[in-house]
Design an enzyme around this catalytic site. Structure first.
Site, PDB file in Angstrom:
ATOM      1  N   ASP A 105       0.867  -1.172   0.000  1.00  0.00           N
ATOM      2  CA  ASP A 105       0.000   0.000   0.000  1.00  0.00           C
ATOM      3  C   ASP A 105       0.908   1.227   0.000  1.00  0.00           C
ATOM      4  O   ASP A 105       1.684   1.424   0.930  1.00  0.00           O
ATOM      5  CB  ASP A 105      -0.891  -0.030   1.252  1.00  0.00           C
ATOM      6  CG  ASP A 105      -2.242   0.581   1.004  1.00  0.00           C
ATOM      7  OD1 ASP A 105      -2.285   1.629   0.338  1.00  0.00           O
ATOM      8  OD2 ASP A 105      -3.243   0.026   1.486  1.00  0.00           O
TER       9      ASP A 105
ATOM     10  N   ASP B 285      -2.771   4.659  -2.425  1.00  0.00           N
ATOM     11  CA  ASP B 285      -3.755   5.351  -1.595  1.00  0.00           C
ATOM     12  C   ASP B 285      -4.083   6.737  -2.173  1.00  0.00           C
ATOM     13  O   ASP B 285      -3.168   7.499  -2.515  1.00  0.00           O
ATOM     14  CB  ASP B 285      -3.133   5.506  -0.199  1.00  0.00           C
ATOM     15  CG  ASP B 285      -4.135   5.918   0.849  1.00  0.00           C
ATOM     16  OD1 ASP B 285      -5.041   5.122   1.126  1.00  0.00           O
ATOM     17  OD2 ASP B 285      -4.004   7.033   1.393  1.00  0.00           O
TER      18      ASP B 285
ATOM     19  N   GLU C 215      -6.229   4.174  -5.941  1.00  0.00           N
ATOM     20  CA  GLU C 215      -7.519   4.501  -5.317  1.00  0.00           C
ATOM     21  C   GLU C 215      -7.930   5.881  -5.815  1.00  0.00           C
ATOM     22  O   GLU C 215      -7.209   6.854  -5.606  1.00  0.00           O
ATOM     23  CB  GLU C 215      -7.382   4.505  -3.792  1.00  0.00           C
ATOM     24  CG  GLU C 215      -8.702   4.719  -3.089  1.00  0.00           C
ATOM     25  CD  GLU C 215      -8.546   5.136  -1.628  1.00  0.00           C
ATOM     26  OE1 GLU C 215      -9.476   4.878  -0.847  1.00  0.00           O
ATOM     27  OE2 GLU C 215      -7.511   5.726  -1.259  1.00  0.00           O
TER      28      GLU C 215
ATOM     29  N   HIS D  11     -11.421  -2.222   3.389  1.00  0.00           N
ATOM     30  CA  HIS D  11     -11.299  -1.851   4.806  1.00  0.00           C
ATOM     31  C   HIS D  11     -11.961  -0.522   5.148  1.00  0.00           C
ATOM     32  O   HIS D  11     -11.985  -0.146   6.317  1.00  0.00           O
ATOM     33  CB  HIS D  11      -9.810  -1.796   5.173  1.00  0.00           C
ATOM     34  CG  HIS D  11      -9.102  -0.677   4.449  1.00  0.00           C
ATOM     35  ND1 HIS D  11      -8.919  -0.680   3.075  1.00  0.00           N
ATOM     36  CD2 HIS D  11      -8.567   0.486   4.887  1.00  0.00           C
ATOM     37  CE1 HIS D  11      -8.313   0.434   2.720  1.00  0.00           C
ATOM     38  NE2 HIS D  11      -8.080   1.156   3.808  1.00  0.00           N
ATOM     39  N   ASP D  12     -12.439   0.205   4.153  1.00  0.00           N
ATOM     40  CA  ASP D  12     -13.118   1.481   4.397  1.00  0.00           C
ATOM     41  C   ASP D  12     -14.628   1.363   4.221  1.00  0.00           C
ATOM     42  O   ASP D  12     -15.338   2.362   4.367  1.00  0.00           O
ATOM     43  CB  ASP D  12     -12.628   2.546   3.392  1.00  0.00           C
ATOM     44  CG  ASP D  12     -11.172   2.919   3.577  1.00  0.00           C
ATOM     45  OD1 ASP D  12     -10.676   2.849   4.720  1.00  0.00           O
ATOM     46  OD2 ASP D  12     -10.530   3.284   2.577  1.00  0.00           O
TER      47      ASP D  12
HETATM   48  C1  NOJ Z   1      -7.723   5.783   1.929  1.00  0.00           C
HETATM   49  C2  NOJ Z   1      -7.515   4.614   2.800  1.00  0.00           C
HETATM   50  O1  NOJ Z   1      -8.111   3.490   2.210  1.00  0.00           O
HETATM   51  C3  NOJ Z   1      -8.080   4.958   4.152  1.00  0.00           C
HETATM   52  O2  NOJ Z   1      -8.159   3.852   5.008  1.00  0.00           O
HETATM   53  C4  NOJ Z   1      -7.256   6.056   4.723  1.00  0.00           C
HETATM   54  O3  NOJ Z   1      -7.827   6.491   5.944  1.00  0.00           O
HETATM   55  C5  NOJ Z   1      -7.168   7.248   3.787  1.00  0.00           C
HETATM   56  N1  NOJ Z   1      -6.941   6.865   2.435  1.00  0.00           N
HETATM   57  C6  NOJ Z   1      -6.047   8.161   4.190  1.00  0.00           C
HETATM   58  O4  NOJ Z   1      -4.813   7.535   3.941  1.00  0.00           O
END
Ligand code: NOJ
Length: 565
Positions: free
Chosen positions: A117, A219, A261, A335-336
């Protein structure tokens, strides 16, 4: 840099895909590990690298080829590792660099590659660069971050709001300036207008590639080209130039896979990111199918009910837009996000059927599927009663902020139950022993109480489980090029309960039918498909090898029929 040529299947054979455009990762399946919650090997209640190593055989059995590993770098863990204080060291609670190298090597022995990541929109405030930057305005590292003088009234430079609540600007008393942080105050944004930042990041990426990793998940990559004073954060004018430069300086030299992302991505943007001749990324994560069920104003904290028509429209839009150029990443959860079965399926009576249906739908679309840990056993959202049981900085901050704005506790808890990030972060449920076999200690976040029924051991023992369904789907993608390269053609487009499509490659056709409801349906088969028959590649009820004038679909029934076999 590692080359994967030796293990490419016949479906994607030429070197680096130069002639056919085929890539080794096209028929791959990715499994995401959130290390904190996957497997704890030392009883401290926190998942770790040795825990992951202990589960590699399990992952090999599932058949996946890549692990997207959420951050394991050294970090004060303000945002569970998305706040990095050393890109080239490992957080003590997760293990050591020697263990990380061992994970890379032991995974590779099983033909599994690690996607690191890459979190380079921001660092932790404990990163040495930021510590230096704080020392003085003329420190050589000052310009690694984004500083602005106060506005004329002495307040913050503009009204930019952080994604984790409050202002996106934090005041530094010593210098009398503000620094930008799009996430927590402990995650200062890097200044991508500074070429020295590029150099540092590229060199760091190359050192990771030299360790033999398979690539990067990037990210919030759409934020690095930000135009701060214009308050353009996503998709800034330099974004694609920065990514192309990164590609040329690092992963573009080998066969690494990269997924960015990009919450802001439209299909047109995705073509820029992932068009082969663009030399940017392999693919991006876009979130249209997620965001459409959020309220226009309250966002994720007020969900809209799932509605198949708009879900279908979004998936079709993306499948069609990237049909010949670019590549889709396919995912229901991460995970989000909430758990897939809780969001798009049924957590109750039809949990197993709906989780299998979602799995079939995911693997039968065109793109690279991503399985989020626990999805393969149908793990569900969690509903902690009190806010104190939550751990996620976003839920905790936004709970306080929205309550101060007058939103009720009940409404906010409803939002957290539906869409809070801790839904996906409860410990992996390995067996029915205390704490689901995740830890012998006290887990950092409470285990979902349903672990006694929903766990890996039970799934392995049940031939008809969701887990074996996933395993079968992963294997099918290796076996049938039509699943990987077949064109996507929607069928039964107007049907309000069924999502169906055809995949076509040369003379092969694969029909995929998914009942997205808990109802028994009579599905009228369109005239031209009425005599179709073939081999049922996968189903979650009795296999079907023939279509008639109409078929009776069970709740959440789904199947894929290879026509003409
Ligand atoms: C996206 C990530 O998936 C998330 O978990 C994170 O809090 C934010 N970016 C900031 O890095």
């Amino acid at each position: 840099m590692t080359r994967f040529v030796g293990r490419i299947s016949a479906a994607s054979s030429d070197k680096k895909g130069e002639k056919s455009g085929k890539k080794w990762w096209h028929n791959a399946v990715v499994y995401q590990i959130y290390p904190r919650s996957f497997m704890d090997s030392n009883g401290d209640g926190i998942g770790d690298i040795n825990g992951i190593i202990s589960k590699l055989d399990y992952l090999q059995q599932l058949g996946i080829n890549l692990i997207w590993l959420s951050p394991v770098y050294r970090s004060p863990m303000d945002d569970n590792g998305y706040d990095i204080s050393d890109y080239e060291d490992i957080a003590a609670e997760f293990g050591s660099m020697a263990q990380m190298e061992s994970l890379i090597a032991q995974a590779k022995q099983r033909d599994i590659h690690i996607l690191m990541d890459l979190v380079v929109n921001h660092t932790s405030d404990e990163h040495p660069w930021f510590i230096e930057a704080l020392k003085s305005k003329d420190n050589p590292y000052r310009d690694y971050y984004i500083w602005r003088k106060p506005a004329a009234d002495g307040g913050q430079p503009n009204d930019f709001h952080s994604y984790f609540g409050g202002s996106g600007w934090a005041f530094d008393e010593a210098s009398g300036e503000y620094y930008l942080h799009q996430f927590s105050v402990r995650q200062p944004d890097l200044n991508w207008e500074n070429p020295r930042v590029h150099g540092e990041v590229h060199a760091m990426m190359n050192r990771w590639l030299a360790k033999g990793i398979g690539g990067f998940r990037m990210d919030v990559i759409d934020l690095i080209g930000k135009e701060v004073d214009a308050q353009i954060m996503a998709n800034g004018k330099n974004l694609h130039a920065l990514i192309r430069q990164m590609n040329r300086a690092t992963f573009g030299k080998g066969d690494a896979v990269t997924v960015g992302e990009a919450w802001s991505a439209t299909p047109a943007d995705a073509l820029l990111y992932s068009g082969v001749e663009r030399e940017e990324l392999s693919m991006v994560f876009q979130f249209d199918h997620i965001k459409q069920f959020w309220d226009e104003h309250a966002g994720k904290w007020r969900s809209k009910p799932f509605e198949l028509a708009s879900f279908k429209a979004v998936i079709e839009k993306w499948q069609t837009a990237l049909a010949h150029q670019g590549w889709n990443s396919l995912f229901w959860s991460n995970h989000d996000l909430p758990r897939a079965v809780s969001k798009f399926g049924d957590e109750g009576e039809f949990r197993v059927a709906s989780a299998k249906m979602l799995a079939t739908a995911l693997h039968c679309l065109k793109g690279t599927p991503y399985i989020y840990q626990g999805e393969e056993i149908g793990m569900t959202n969690v509903r902690y009663e009190t806010i104190d049981e939550y751990r996620d900085i976003e839920s905790l901050n936004l709970y306080q902020e929205r309550l101060a704005e007058g939103v009720s506790h009940e409404e906010m808890m409803q939002g957290i139950h539906a869409n809070g990030r801790d839904n996906a972060r409860t410990p992996m449920q390995w067996d029915d022993s205390p704490n689901a076999g995740f830890t012998t200690g006290t887990p950092w976040i409470t285990v979902n109480p349903n672990y006694r029924e929903i766990n890996v051991a039970a799934a392995l023992a049940e031939p008809d489980s969701i887990l074996w369904h996933y395993q079968k789907l992963v294997a099918l993608r290796k076996q049938y090029p039509v699943l990987v390269y077949g064109d996507f053609q929607p069928v039964l487009r107007e049907h309000p309960q069924v999502f169906a499509w055809l995949r076509a490659l040369d003379s092969e056709r694969l029909l995929v039918i998914n009942n997205f409801t808990a109802e028994h349906l009579t599905l009228d088969i369109p005239h031209q498909m009425q005599n179709w028959h073939g081999e049922c590649l996968i189903s979650n009820y009795a296999p079907r090898d023939r279509l008639a004038v109409s078929i009776e679909l069970q709740p959440y029934e789904s199947f894929a029929l290879l026509i003409g076999r």
